[in-house]
Design a protein around this motif. Structure first.
Motif, PDB file in Angstrom:
ATOM      1  N   ARG A  73      -9.412  38.234 -17.596  1.00 58.91           N
ATOM      2  CA  ARG A  73      -9.091  36.866 -17.985  1.00 58.91           C
ATOM      3  C   ARG A  73     -10.383  36.070 -18.104  1.00 58.91           C
ATOM      4  NH1 ARG A  73      -5.270  38.764 -14.578  1.00 58.91           N
ATOM      5  NH2 ARG A  73      -3.072  38.423 -15.124  1.00 58.91           N
ATOM      6  N   GLN A  74     -10.479  35.306 -19.190  1.00 57.39           N
ATOM      7  CA  GLN A  74     -11.701  34.550 -19.424  1.00 57.39           C
ATOM      8  C   GLN A  74     -11.364  33.252 -20.145  1.00 57.39           C
ATOM      9  OE1 GLN A  74     -14.869  35.927 -22.280  1.00 57.39           O
ATOM     10  NE2 GLN A  74     -15.931  36.373 -20.350  1.00 57.39           N
ATOM     11  N   VAL A  75     -12.024  32.169 -19.737  1.00 58.04           N
ATOM     12  CA  VAL A  75     -11.796  30.873 -20.370  1.00 58.04           C
ATOM     13  C   VAL A  75     -12.531  30.836 -21.707  1.00 58.04           C
ATOM     14  CG1 VAL A  75     -12.142  28.379 -20.184  1.00 58.04           C
ATOM     15  CG2 VAL A  75     -11.481  29.701 -18.165  1.00 58.04           C
ATOM     16  N   ARG A  76     -11.820  30.467 -22.760  1.00 61.47           N
ATOM     17  CA  ARG A  76     -12.408  30.339 -24.089  1.00 61.47           C
ATOM     18  C   ARG A  76     -12.076  28.963 -24.666  1.00 61.47           C
ATOM     19  NH1 ARG A  76     -14.092  35.356 -26.480  1.00 61.47           N
ATOM     20  NH2 ARG A  76     -14.566  36.721 -24.708  1.00 61.47           N
ATOM     21  N   VAL A  77     -12.848  28.562 -25.657  1.00 59.92           N
ATOM     22  CA  VAL A  77     -12.654  27.269 -26.322  1.00 59.92           C
ATOM     23  C   VAL A  77     -11.810  27.472 -27.567  1.00 59.92           C
ATOM     24  CG1 VAL A  77     -13.804  25.318 -27.456  1.00 59.92           C
ATOM     25  CG2 VAL A  77     -14.847  26.395 -25.456  1.00 59.92           C
ATOM     26  N   GLY A  78     -10.756  26.646 -27.700  1.00 58.98           N
ATOM     27  CA  GLY A  78      -9.870  26.745 -28.848  1.00 58.98           C
ATOM     28  C   GLY A  78      -9.947  25.527 -29.746  1.00 58.98           C
ATOM     29  N   MET A  79      -8.828  25.188 -30.350  1.00 61.05           N
ATOM     30  CA  MET A  79      -8.781  24.096 -31.322  1.00 61.05           C
ATOM     31  C   MET A  79      -9.103  22.762 -30.657  1.00 61.05           C
ATOM     32  SD  MET A  79      -5.698  23.088 -33.910  1.00 61.05           S
ATOM     33  CE  MET A  79      -5.791  21.644 -34.959  1.00 61.05           C
ATOM     34  N   ASP A  80      -9.898  21.940 -31.358  1.00 64.11           N
ATOM     35  CA  ASP A  80     -10.288  20.603 -30.902  1.00 64.11           C
ATOM     36  C   ASP A  80     -11.003  20.621 -29.566  1.00 64.11           C
ATOM     37  OD1 ASP A  80      -9.364  19.273 -33.140  1.00 64.11           O
ATOM     38  OD2 ASP A  80      -7.351  18.994 -32.324  1.00 64.11           O
ATOM     39  N   GLY A  81     -11.664  21.720 -29.245  1.00 68.42           N
ATOM     40  CA  GLY A  81     -12.431  21.785 -28.015  1.00 68.42           C
ATOM     41  C   GLY A  81     -11.613  22.054 -26.775  1.00 68.42           C
ATOM     42  N   GLY A  82     -10.295  22.245 -26.898  1.00 69.97           N
ATOM     43  CA  GLY A  82      -9.482  22.578 -25.742  1.00 69.97           C
ATOM     44  C   GLY A  82      -9.763  23.994 -25.252  1.00 69.97           C
ATOM     45  N   THR A  83      -9.469  24.269 -24.014  1.00 67.69           N
ATOM     46  CA  THR A  83      -9.721  25.590 -23.447  1.00 67.69           C
ATOM     47  C   THR A  83      -8.414  26.301 -23.122  1.00 67.69           C
ATOM     48  OG1 THR A  83      -9.902  24.669 -21.214  1.00 67.69           O
ATOM     49  CG2 THR A  83     -11.945  24.900 -22.477  1.00 67.69           C
ATOM     50  N   PHE A  84      -8.475  27.622 -23.090  1.00 67.32           N
ATOM     51  CA  PHE A  84      -7.327  28.438 -22.726  1.00 67.32           C
ATOM     52  C   PHE A  84      -7.841  29.719 -22.086  1.00 67.32           C
ATOM     53  CE2 PHE A  84      -8.589  29.864 -26.890  1.00 67.32           C
ATOM     54  CZ  PHE A  84      -8.402  31.229 -26.867  1.00 67.32           C
ATOM     55  N   VAL A  85      -6.942  30.445 -21.442  1.00 72.76           N
ATOM     56  CA  VAL A  85      -7.290  31.712 -20.787  1.00 72.76           C
ATOM     57  C   VAL A  85      -6.999  32.852 -21.751  1.00 72.76           C
ATOM     58  CG1 VAL A  85      -6.844  33.255 -18.865  1.00 72.76           C
ATOM     59  CG2 VAL A  85      -6.820  30.779 -18.500  1.00 72.76           C
ATOM     60  N   LEU A  86      -8.033  33.595 -22.095  1.00 72.32           N
ATOM     61  CA  LEU A  86      -7.904  34.726 -23.011  1.00 72.32           C
ATOM     62  C   LEU A  86      -7.723  36.016 -22.211  1.00 72.32           C
ATOM     63  CD1 LEU A  86      -9.804  35.473 -26.211  1.00 72.32           C
ATOM     64  CD2 LEU A  86     -10.151  37.075 -24.340  1.00 72.32           C
ATOM     65  N   PHE A  87      -6.852  36.900 -22.712  1.00 67.15           N
ATOM     66  CA  PHE A  87      -6.556  38.155 -22.021  1.00 67.15           C
ATOM     67  C   PHE A  87      -7.152  39.329 -22.796  1.00 67.15           C
ATOM     68  CE2 PHE A  87      -3.202  35.187 -20.945  1.00 67.15           C
ATOM     69  CZ  PHE A  87      -3.117  35.320 -19.572  1.00 67.15           C
ATOM     70  N   LYS A  88      -7.786  40.245 -22.069  1.00 65.97           N
ATOM     71  CA  LYS A  88      -8.338  41.466 -22.663  1.00 65.97           C
ATOM     72  C   LYS A  88      -8.165  42.608 -21.671  1.00 65.97           C
ATOM     73  CE  LYS A  88     -12.221  41.402 -24.885  1.00 65.97           C
ATOM     74  NZ  LYS A  88     -13.658  41.263 -25.236  1.00 65.97           N
ATOM     75  N   LEU A  89      -8.226  43.831 -22.160  1.00 73.95           N
ATOM     76  CA  LEU A  89      -8.362  44.975 -21.271  1.00 73.95           C
ATOM     77  C   LEU A  89      -9.812  45.036 -20.805  1.00 73.95           C
ATOM     78  CD1 LEU A  89      -6.266  47.596 -23.241  1.00 73.95           C
ATOM     79  CD2 LEU A  89      -5.792  46.824 -20.898  1.00 73.95           C
ATOM     80  N   ARG A  90     -10.022  45.236 -19.539  1.00 68.17           N
ATOM     81  CA  ARG A  90     -11.380  45.197 -18.996  1.00 68.17           C
ATOM     82  C   ARG A  90     -12.172  46.426 -19.465  1.00 68.17           C
ATOM     83  NH1 ARG A  90     -13.328  46.874 -14.249  1.00 68.17           N
ATOM     84  NH2 ARG A  90     -11.240  47.217 -13.394  1.00 68.17           N
ATOM     85  N   SER A  91     -13.326  46.158 -20.095  1.00 65.81           N
ATOM     86  CA  SER A  91     -14.178  47.239 -20.588  1.00 65.81           C
ATOM     87  C   SER A  91     -15.496  47.322 -19.830  1.00 65.81           C
ATOM     88  CB  SER A  91     -14.462  47.039 -22.088  1.00 65.81           C
ATOM     89  OG  SER A  91     -15.106  45.804 -22.315  1.00 65.81           O
ATOM     90  N   VAL A  92     -15.720  46.401 -18.887  1.00 68.58           N
ATOM     91  CA  VAL A  92     -16.969  46.350 -18.121  1.00 68.58           C
ATOM     92  C   VAL A  92     -16.647  46.591 -16.653  1.00 68.58           C
ATOM     93  CG1 VAL A  92     -18.942  44.917 -17.482  1.00 68.58           C
ATOM     94  CG2 VAL A  92     -17.978  44.745 -19.780  1.00 68.58           C
ATOM     95  N   ARG A  93     -17.454  47.445 -16.023  1.00 71.74           N
ATOM     96  CA  ARG A  93     -17.247  47.685 -14.593  1.00 71.74           C
ATOM     97  C   ARG A  93     -17.502  46.407 -13.804  1.00 71.74           C
ATOM     98  NH1 ARG A  93     -20.387  52.400 -15.939  1.00 71.74           N
ATOM     99  NH2 ARG A  93     -19.108  54.301 -15.881  1.00 71.74           N
ATOM    100  N   GLN A  94     -16.712  46.209 -12.758  1.00 75.15           N
ATOM    101  CA  GLN A  94     -16.842  45.004 -11.956  1.00 75.15           C
ATOM    102  C   GLN A  94     -18.145  45.036 -11.153  1.00 75.15           C
ATOM    103  OE1 GLN A  94     -12.946  43.330 -10.342  1.00 75.15           O
ATOM    104  NE2 GLN A  94     -12.543  45.527 -10.320  1.00 75.15           N
ATOM    105  N   ALA A  95     -18.756  43.843 -11.043  1.00 74.20           N
ATOM    106  CA  ALA A  95     -19.982  43.688 -10.262  1.00 74.20           C
ATOM    107  C   ALA A  95     -19.709  42.775  -9.081  1.00 74.20           C
ATOM    108  CB  ALA A  95     -21.099  43.123 -11.141  1.00 74.20           C
ATOM    109  N   ALA A  96     -20.677  42.702  -8.188  1.00 75.21           N
ATOM    110  CA  ALA A  96     -20.511  41.859  -6.997  1.00 75.21           C
ATOM    111  C   ALA A  96     -20.391  40.390  -7.377  1.00 75.21           C
ATOM    112  CB  ALA A  96     -21.703  42.060  -6.049  1.00 75.21           C
TER     113      ALA A  96
END
Length: 476
Positions: A327-350
């Protein structure tokens, strides 16, 4: 080093960066009431055509089928020819070639329909007679409609309130012309400078020195006229986008306007040619068609691709554990933000630095499964849920993280303007190879081109090109 990476490491934001329309909250954008956008002359012209068709039907007496076919042909031809468009110059003689051409097209359509459908020759002749009768009746009344429109504008001041954005002599002359000739349907209420030269003084309109959006809303202006001082006038672009977002009619006085010929999309204010800019895509009826179709397609794709998403999620869990969704915050229409969903492709770090760190090729945090997901774009499939929710569209500018939107807007001209429409799962920039570590300036240009030229067919082309990209695994 690419232009993208140079822009990412930029630490200093120019102190004098202009206030962008996209920087304002959504609540600041107020559109005009629907009734205020209805043009009386256009409505009257459409009513005259309807009455002329009905009178022609009563006069010629065709059967119901012939009458319906003729009505469809006439309506389609005259809508396509924009015979009932909104206009400044109310001149029957000026509009006559367009109207006759549209009626001639309808005549050809009913003739072709009669031949294709195998109609009796008499039925085809009746449809042709109906079209000719319609043309005579309609053209006989249209001059009176234009005369009534000019009278209403002059005597009743049925004019649209207008703001001029321009500097020096030209801006002042446009205001004076509108005041002296109200029959063109524009009532100037404000003038704003767009360049170093101040707006002319001594005019009976308000001089706008601050926020254009606030002034347009306060003055209840429905039209914004742009008269750029030079081709590099960035304030004019800001004003055009602000006008679009407020739902205003936008007219532009072109450079070398003395040599500008009449043509499609060009109107006249006395001797000044004004080019009509297309309205914001999100205010067109076809945009709601886009939204409905994309929502249905995204929902169906989620159901069909659920097993694929499940297999990919299992592979992510085996390679790097849980959670499998990112889950990641992204900027959408008119500068509003939303939570974008993806399958995780990066190993988690500390430490989670995903909001401020740019992922590039060769990132050691990406394992074999992650590389496959990225290369195949399977990690993007959960964003179909964002489309169903209304956070995104299937086609549109790709969404970015807030910190990078801030940096890119400071470095790249008109990057901020991408947020005039909802962001998308794929876009014009992506199907032209601009993914990952590529030029942000090129992406912004492609995205703004997409918005300026948006149509349902352009969306279809982008989807077809996206499928081709995925199947052929190549970049343009």
């Amino acid at each position: 080093m690419t232009e993208l990476r140079e822009s990412v490491v930029t630490e200093t934001v120019p102190a004098q960066r202009r206030v962008r329309p996209g920087d304002r909250p959504r609540a600041a954008v107020r559109s005009r009431p629907l009734l205020a956008r209805v043009n009386a002359v256009a409505v009257l012209l459409a009513a005259v055509d309807g009455a002329a068709w009905l009178a022609a039907v009563l006069r010629t007496g065709p059967g119901p089928a012939c009458a319906v076919v003729t009505a469809v042909a006439l309506a389609g031809a005259r809508v396509a020819g924009r015979v009932h468009r909104r206009r400044l110059w109310l001149s029957w003689l000026q509009d006559l070639p367009r109207s006759v051409t549209a009626t001639a097209l309808a005549f050809a359509l009913v003739t072709g329909a009669g031949l294709v459908a195998g109609m009796d020759g008499d039925d085809t002749a009746r449809m042709q007679e109906l079209v000719l009768c319609f043309a005579v009746l309609s053209e006989a009344v249209r001059p009176a409609v234009f005369a009534v429109g000019r009278w209403g504008r002059r005597r009743l001041r049925r004019c649209d309130r207008a703001v001029v954005v321009g500097s020096g002599r030209i801006g002042g002359e446009l205001v004076r012309t509108m005041l002296e000739h109200p029959e063109f349907g524009l009532l100037p209420v404000g003038i704003a400078a767009s360049g170093p030269e101040p707006a002319p003084a001594g005019l009976p309109v308000e001089r706008i020195d601050g926020d254009l959006a606030e002034a347009v809303a306060r003055l209840r202006a429905g039209t914004v006229i742009l008269a750029p001082a030079d081709e590099g006038d960035g304030a004019i672009v800001d004003a055009a986008i602000t006008a679009h977002r407020l739902g205003c009619v936008t007219l532009v006085l072109p450079h070398l306007f003395e040599l500008c010929p009449d043509g499609p999309g060009v109107d006249r204010l006395r001797s000044y040619p004004l080019v009509w800019l297309g309205g914001a895509p999100t205010r067109r009826p076809s945009w709601w068609v886009k939204r409905a179709v994309e929502t249905a397609l995204a929902a169906a794709a989620l159901v069909v691709l659920a097993p694929v998403i499940a297999v990919c999620a299992l592979a992510v869990a085996v390679e790097s554990g849980f959670p499998v969704f990112f889950r990641q915050v992204r900027v959408g229409m008119d500068g509003g933000t939303f939570v974008l969903f993806k399958l995780r492709s990066v190993r988690q770090a500390a430490v989670d630095d995903s909001q401020t760190r740019w992922s590039v090729v060769g990132d050691h945090r990406v394992g074999p499964v992650g590389r496959f997901l990225r290369r195949s774009s399977l990690d993007e499939l959960p964003q179909l849920w964002n489309v169903v929710r209304g956070d995104m569209a299937l086609v549109g500018p790709r969404p970015e993280r807030p910190v990078f939107v801030h940096e890119f807007s400071a470095v790249h001209e008109l990057y901020w303007a991408r947020h005039r429409v909802p962001t998308g799962l794929t876009g014009l920039a992506q199907v032209h190879g601009l993914r990952g570590d590529t030029s942000i300036a090129d992406r912004a240009r492609y995205d703004n081109y997409y918005i300026a030229n948006w149509s349902l067919w352009l969306d279809v082309k982008i989807i077809i090109l996206t499928v081709g990209e995925l199947l052929c695994r190549r970049q343009r």
